[in-house]
Design an enzyme around this catalytic site. Structure first.
Site, PDB file in Angstrom:
ATOM      1  N   CYS A  33      51.501  68.398  42.877  1.00  0.00           N
ATOM      2  CA  CYS A  33      51.947  67.249  42.063  1.00  0.00           C
ATOM      3  C   CYS A  33      51.069  67.061  40.841  1.00  0.00           C
ATOM      4  CB  CYS A  33      51.964  65.969  42.905  1.00  0.00           C
ATOM      5  SG  CYS A  33      50.343  65.462  43.478  1.00  0.00           S
ATOM      6  N   CYS A 103      49.451  61.633  49.289  1.00  0.00           N
ATOM      7  CA  CYS A 103      48.600  60.872  48.372  1.00  0.00           C
ATOM      8  C   CYS A 103      47.424  60.275  49.145  1.00  0.00           C
ATOM      9  CB  CYS A 103      49.400  59.771  47.691  1.00  0.00           C
ATOM     10  SG  CYS A 103      51.024  60.294  47.100  1.00  0.00           S
TER      11      CYS A 103
HETATM   12 FE1  FES Z   1      50.648  63.558  44.457  1.00  0.00          FE
HETATM   13 FE2  FES Z   1      50.861  60.995  44.783  1.00  0.00          FE
HETATM   14  S1  FES Z   1      52.409  62.360  44.138  1.00  0.00           S
HETATM   15  S2  FES Z   1      49.076  62.179  44.880  1.00  0.00           S
END
Ligand code: FES
Length: 145
Positions: A33, A103
C-alpha cells in the site's frame, strides 16, 4: 465502516510528532500500500517509556492505529510495550474493517522496530524481541490476518 474511536484517533491523533535524541526510532512500511510509519521512544534508565511519538505517511487507519499504539505503550516498561500486539491496538479501537487489519500490524511492527533500535543503542537484549522486518508485507504472507 469505522468505529467512533478510529474516527476520533484519525481526526485527533495523539502523540503525533518526533522526539529529538530519541532512545529508539523505528521505521516500517508496507510495499503493497506504500504506507510508512515511524515511531520515536524516549525510555528512561529504569526502562520505562516516558514519551512516544509517531509520524505516519499513510491511510486513516494507519494514523488511528499509530495514535492508539502510542497511547498503549506510553508509561509502560519496555517488556510491557513488547506485548502490545496489533490485536490489542485493534481491540482498543473497537475493531477495524478486515481490509485494514494490516494497518494495525504496521503499528505493532513500528513499536518493535523502535524497541529494537533502543536495545541496539543501549547494547542490551530485550527478551522476546525479534529483529523487525522493514516491510510488513513479508509478515502478511506468513500470517493469516
Ligand atoms: Fe496500508 Fe493502511 S492501507 S497501512
Amino acid at each position: 465502516m469505522y468505529s467512533e474511536k478510529v474516527m476520533d484517533h484519525f481526526s485527533n491523533p495523539r502523540n503525533m510528532g518526533t522526539i529529538e535524541n530519541a532512545s529508539g526510532v523505528g521505521t516500517v512500511g508496507n510495499a503493497k500500500c506504500g504506507d510508512i510509519m515511524r515511531m520515536y521512544l524516549d525510555v528512561d534508565d529504569a526502562g520505562i517509556i516516558q514519551d512516544v511519538k509517531f509520524k505516519t505517511f499513510g491511510c486513516g487507519a494507519a494514523v488511528a492505529t499509530s495514535s492508539m499504539a502510542t497511547e498503549l505503550v506510553k508509561g509502560k516498561t519496555v517488556q510491557e510495550a513488547l506485548k502490545v500486539t496489533n490485536k490489542a491496538v485493534m481491540e482498543a479501537l473497537d475493531g477495524l474493517p478486515p481490509v485494514k487489519v494490516h494497518c494495525s500490524l504496521l503499528a505493532e511492527e513500528a513499536i518493535h522496530a523502535a524497541l529494537w533500535d533502543y536495545a541496539k543503542n543501549k547494547g542490551i537484549v530485550i527478551e522476546g524481541l525479534k529483529e523487525p522486518v522493514g516491510d510488513i508485507e513479508e509478515l502478511e504472507e506468513d500470517e493469516e490476518i
